[in-house]
Design a protein around this motif. Structure first.
Motif, PDB file in Angstrom:
ATOM      1  N   MET A   1       0.823  -1.205   0.000  1.00  0.00           N
ATOM      2  CA  MET A   1       0.000   0.000   0.000  1.00  0.00           C
ATOM      3  C   MET A   1       0.864   1.265   0.000  1.00  0.00           C
ATOM      4  O   MET A   1       0.567   2.239  -0.691  1.00  0.00           O
ATOM      5  CB  MET A   1      -0.938  -0.007   1.207  1.00  0.00           C
ATOM      6  CG  MET A   1      -1.905   1.168   1.255  1.00  0.00           C
ATOM      7  SD  MET A   1      -3.100   1.160  -0.091  1.00  0.00           S
ATOM      8  CE  MET A   1      -4.175  -0.182   0.422  1.00  0.00           C
ATOM      9  N   LYS A   2       1.946   1.258   0.780  1.00  0.00           N
ATOM     10  CA  LYS A   2       2.801   2.446   0.815  1.00  0.00           C
ATOM     11  C   LYS A   2       3.414   2.706  -0.558  1.00  0.00           C
ATOM     12  O   LYS A   2       3.502   3.863  -0.997  1.00  0.00           O
ATOM     13  CB  LYS A   2       3.890   2.288   1.871  1.00  0.00           C
ATOM     14  CG  LYS A   2       4.789   3.521   1.983  1.00  0.00           C
ATOM     15  CD  LYS A   2       5.823   3.385   3.077  1.00  0.00           C
ATOM     16  CE  LYS A   2       6.704   4.620   3.146  1.00  0.00           C
ATOM     17  NZ  LYS A   2       7.741   4.518   4.197  1.00  0.00           N
ATOM     18  N   LYS A   3       3.827   1.636  -1.244  1.00  0.00           N
ATOM     19  CA  LYS A   3       4.408   1.800  -2.574  1.00  0.00           C
ATOM     20  C   LYS A   3       3.392   2.436  -3.521  1.00  0.00           C
ATOM     21  O   LYS A   3       3.724   3.354  -4.284  1.00  0.00           O
ATOM     22  CB  LYS A   3       4.866   0.436  -3.104  1.00  0.00           C
ATOM     23  CG  LYS A   3       5.533   0.492  -4.469  1.00  0.00           C
ATOM     24  CD  LYS A   3       5.957  -0.902  -4.915  1.00  0.00           C
ATOM     25  CE  LYS A   3       6.582  -0.864  -6.308  1.00  0.00           C
ATOM     26  NZ  LYS A   3       6.974  -2.225  -6.754  1.00  0.00           N
ATOM     27  N   ASP A   4       2.161   1.977  -3.475  1.00  0.00           N
ATOM     28  CA  ASP A   4       1.106   2.547  -4.323  1.00  0.00           C
ATOM     29  C   ASP A   4       0.793   3.986  -3.909  1.00  0.00           C
ATOM     30  O   ASP A   4       0.538   4.847  -4.763  1.00  0.00           O
ATOM     31  CB  ASP A   4      -0.160   1.696  -4.227  1.00  0.00           C
ATOM     32  CG  ASP A   4      -0.020   0.368  -4.961  1.00  0.00           C
ATOM     33  OD1 ASP A   4       0.953   0.210  -5.737  1.00  0.00           O
ATOM     34  OD2 ASP A   4      -0.886  -0.506  -4.757  1.00  0.00           O
ATOM     35  N   LEU A   6       2.832   6.189  -2.658  1.00  0.00           N
ATOM     36  CA  LEU A   6       3.884   7.077  -3.134  1.00  0.00           C
ATOM     37  C   LEU A   6       3.886   7.200  -4.657  1.00  0.00           C
ATOM     38  O   LEU A   6       4.279   8.232  -5.193  1.00  0.00           O
ATOM     39  CB  LEU A   6       5.239   6.568  -2.654  1.00  0.00           C
ATOM     40  CG  LEU A   6       5.455   6.603  -1.131  1.00  0.00           C
ATOM     41  CD1 LEU A   6       6.760   5.919  -0.762  1.00  0.00           C
ATOM     42  CD2 LEU A   6       5.426   8.032  -0.609  1.00  0.00           C
ATOM     43  N   LYS A   7       3.414   6.163  -5.360  1.00  0.00           N
ATOM     44  CA  LYS A   7       3.442   6.200  -6.820  1.00  0.00           C
ATOM     45  C   LYS A   7       2.218   6.862  -7.428  1.00  0.00           C
ATOM     46  O   LYS A   7       2.334   7.662  -8.366  1.00  0.00           O
ATOM     47  CB  LYS A   7       3.576   4.779  -7.371  1.00  0.00           C
ATOM     48  CG  LYS A   7       3.644   4.724  -8.895  1.00  0.00           C
ATOM     49  CD  LYS A   7       3.890   3.318  -9.407  1.00  0.00           C
ATOM     50  CE  LYS A   7       3.994   3.301 -10.929  1.00  0.00           C
ATOM     51  NZ  LYS A   7       4.256   1.943 -11.464  1.00  0.00           N
ATOM     52  N   TYR A   8       1.044   6.557  -6.889  1.00  0.00           N
ATOM     53  CA  TYR A   8      -0.193   6.966  -7.562  1.00  0.00           C
ATOM     54  C   TYR A   8      -0.884   8.175  -6.936  1.00  0.00           C
ATOM     55  O   TYR A   8      -1.747   8.778  -7.573  1.00  0.00           O
ATOM     56  CB  TYR A   8      -1.178   5.795  -7.591  1.00  0.00           C
ATOM     57  CG  TYR A   8      -0.678   4.619  -8.382  1.00  0.00           C
ATOM     58  CD1 TYR A   8      -0.491   4.710  -9.766  1.00  0.00           C
ATOM     59  CD2 TYR A   8      -0.365   3.424  -7.755  1.00  0.00           C
ATOM     60  CE1 TYR A   8      -0.024   3.636 -10.495  1.00  0.00           C
ATOM     61  CE2 TYR A   8       0.106   2.328  -8.477  1.00  0.00           C
ATOM     62  CZ  TYR A   8       0.277   2.438  -9.843  1.00  0.00           C
ATOM     63  OH  TYR A   8       0.740   1.376 -10.558  1.00  0.00           O
ATOM     64  N   GLN A   9      -0.510   8.525  -5.701  1.00  0.00           N
ATOM     65  CA  GLN A   9      -1.134   9.677  -5.056  1.00  0.00           C
ATOM     66  C   GLN A   9      -0.111  10.793  -4.952  1.00  0.00           C
ATOM     67  O   GLN A   9       0.989  10.593  -4.419  1.00  0.00           O
ATOM     68  CB  GLN A   9      -1.644   9.308  -3.655  1.00  0.00           C
ATOM     69  CG  GLN A   9      -2.463  10.417  -3.010  1.00  0.00           C
ATOM     70  CD  GLN A   9      -3.101   9.963  -1.709  1.00  0.00           C
ATOM     71  OE1 GLN A   9      -3.224   8.777  -1.444  1.00  0.00           O
ATOM     72  NE2 GLN A   9      -3.526  10.917  -0.901  1.00  0.00           N
ATOM     73  N   ALA A  10      -0.453  11.961  -5.488  1.00  0.00           N
ATOM     74  CA  ALA A  10       0.480  13.092  -5.450  1.00  0.00           C
ATOM     75  C   ALA A  10       0.833  13.432  -4.010  1.00  0.00           C
ATOM     76  O   ALA A  10      -0.027  13.402  -3.120  1.00  0.00           O
ATOM     77  CB  ALA A  10      -0.145  14.297  -6.141  1.00  0.00           C
ATOM     78  N   GLN A  11       2.092  13.785  -3.798  1.00  0.00           N
ATOM     79  CA  GLN A  11       2.594  14.043  -2.445  1.00  0.00           C
ATOM     80  C   GLN A  11       2.765  15.545  -2.207  1.00  0.00           C
ATOM     81  O   GLN A  11       2.987  16.323  -3.140  1.00  0.00           O
ATOM     82  CB  GLN A  11       3.927  13.337  -2.238  1.00  0.00           C
ATOM     83  CG  GLN A  11       3.892  11.845  -2.540  1.00  0.00           C
ATOM     84  CD  GLN A  11       2.955  11.106  -1.626  1.00  0.00           C
ATOM     85  OE1 GLN A  11       3.065  11.188  -0.408  1.00  0.00           O
ATOM     86  NE2 GLN A  11       2.008  10.376  -2.206  1.00  0.00           N
ATOM     87  N   THR A  12       2.716  15.935  -0.941  1.00  0.00           N
ATOM     88  CA  THR A  12       2.930  17.334  -0.571  1.00  0.00           C
ATOM     89  C   THR A  12       4.340  17.597  -0.097  1.00  0.00           C
ATOM     90  O   THR A  12       4.749  18.746   0.046  1.00  0.00           O
ATOM     91  CB  THR A  12       1.952  17.753   0.531  1.00  0.00           C
ATOM     92  OG1 THR A  12       2.146  16.895   1.673  1.00  0.00           O
ATOM     93  CG2 THR A  12       0.520  17.646   0.064  1.00  0.00           C
TER      94      THR A  12
END
Length: 397
Positions: A1-4, A6-12
């Motif tokens: 889940m963490k990998k997804d 960081l990959k698919y949800q834009a980060q702040t």
């Protein structure tokens, strides 16, 4: 889940805290490994009544089963939004009586900026240094912190800045000023309170030159400072009141309130002076109504001042240089930003949620739900003191 994540949800930011949430209840957040975290952050002041408050959950479920979105804002009569706006008006001093419901605090700031220009026929806006009012282009233009803005220029013209609590700067408010937009208590700057009747003096200067006072209560509002809104502590009434965050107990929402006559200006010349599809969404409005009803019918708001006293009495340590703020909007001030980072990151490992402030690197946020118990306050403060002792033991010269 963490990998997804960081990959698919834009980060702040480059290093999100990355707790994988399972559920949350009351003053605790639980991760998927069944670890619980005492929440001293409340979603950055948003979860006014804690997590999954039964009255909010009931209101949301009941409204969702009845109807959700049916029409863009302001066309159909939808009971939750009307009842919330009416109860809010009854809870505010005149002439604050008519509310425009939007989707977030930053959108409410945008609406307030437009309303000030429309009401005065002027274009100049004044904000404070180290102010934070949101992150859309308009509200970012009011941000008094250039490192956060420089990558996104050009921003809105006609905006100038004064120093919060500096009375000499009040003469920068002139006949060209449409509105002065201030946080009632500066948040990102380190929870700075107005001193020596500052807000009253700003209002007097605004009245003198025909400008409007806009107070940003997105963070102090809804009981966090011992009053329903922070301005009620300082004997001043804004011309336009902006709110959000804790307004709906954790649901996404914002609003701005003014007199009925002023708000009517958005209806004509031109029509639809401010529009939104999902503002006043019935499910969100139901949550906001349940939150406001609970706050105005319980002792939670005055209890925040007693809980503040408890925090201040417990958080005594040589590394703590002061505690700023009011009620349950508090910031621990430390001597070194590295200690702040240690508290936030090691606190999470110990099961205590703390967080940073935007522009004050020596501050640790303490904004728990208003429903936090004295025992939970004592538990969290004990953990903070233990962490500070750990820091000392690891950093002995």
């Amino acid at each position: 889940m963490k990998k997804d994540f960081l990959k698919y949800q834009a980060q702040t930011g480059p290093a999100p805290l990355s707790i994988e949430v399972s559920h949350a209840k009351g003053t605790y957040v639980y991760d998927v490994s069944h670890k619980k975290y005492l929440d001293f952050v409340a979603g950055v002041s948003a979860n006014t009544l804690g997590h999954s408050h039964p009255k909010i959950v009931e209101a949301v479920q009941k409204q969702a089963a009845s109807y959700m979105h049916v029409m863009v804002y302001g066309e159909y009569i939808q009971k939750p939004a009307v009842e919330f706006s009416k109860l809010l008006a009854k809870s505010l001093p005149g002439p604050l009586e008519t509310t425009y419901l939007v989707n977030s605090g930053t959108e409410a700031i945008e609406g307030a900026m437009k309303l000030a220009k429309r009401a005065t026929g002027r274009s100049g806006l004044i904000a404070a240094k180290h102010a934070y009012h949101g992150n859309t282009q308009g509200s970012m233009s009011l941000m008094g912190f250039e490192p956060r803005k420089q990558a996104y220029r050009p921003l809105l013209p006609g905006i100038s800045f004064i120093e919060y609590n500096n009375e000499n700067d009040l003469y920068n408010i002139t006949e060209d000023t449409a509105g002065v937009l201030l946080e009632t208590i500066q948040g990102g700057a380190g929870f700075i309170e107005p001193k020596n009747g500052y807000l009253k003096k700003v209002k007097a200067r605004c009245e003198e030159v025909g400008a409007l006072l806009i107070l940003d209560e997105i963070q102090p509002g809804f009981g966090r400072t011992g009053k329903l809104f922070g301005f009620m502590n300082y004997q001043v009434v804004p011309d336009i009141l902006v709110m959000g965050k804790g307004m709906a107990g954790g649901m996404p929402v914002g609003a701005f309130t003014a007199s009925h006559d002023m708000m009517a200006l958005l209806k004509e010349s031109p029509k639809m002076g401010h529009i939104t599809t999902f503002g006043g969404h019935p499910v969100i409005a139901a949550a906001a109504l349940a939150t406001l009803q609970e706050l105005t019918s319980s002792n939670l708001i005055p209890q925040t001042l007693e809980k503040e006293k408890l925090f201040r009495s417990l958080l005594v340590h040589p590394l703590i240089k002061g505690i700023r703020g009011k009620g349950l909007m508090l910031a621990i001030i430390l001597e070194d930003p590295e200690i702040v980072n240690f508290l936030v990151l090691e606190g999470m490992k110990k099961g205590l949620l703390l967080f940073w402030l935007l522009f004050e690197p020596k501050a640790v946020r303490i904004t728990p739900p208003l429903t936090i118990s004295n025992e939970e306050i004592e538990e969290g403060c004990t953990a903070i003191l233990e962490l500070l002792e750990e820091w000392n033991s690891q950093n002995v010269n």
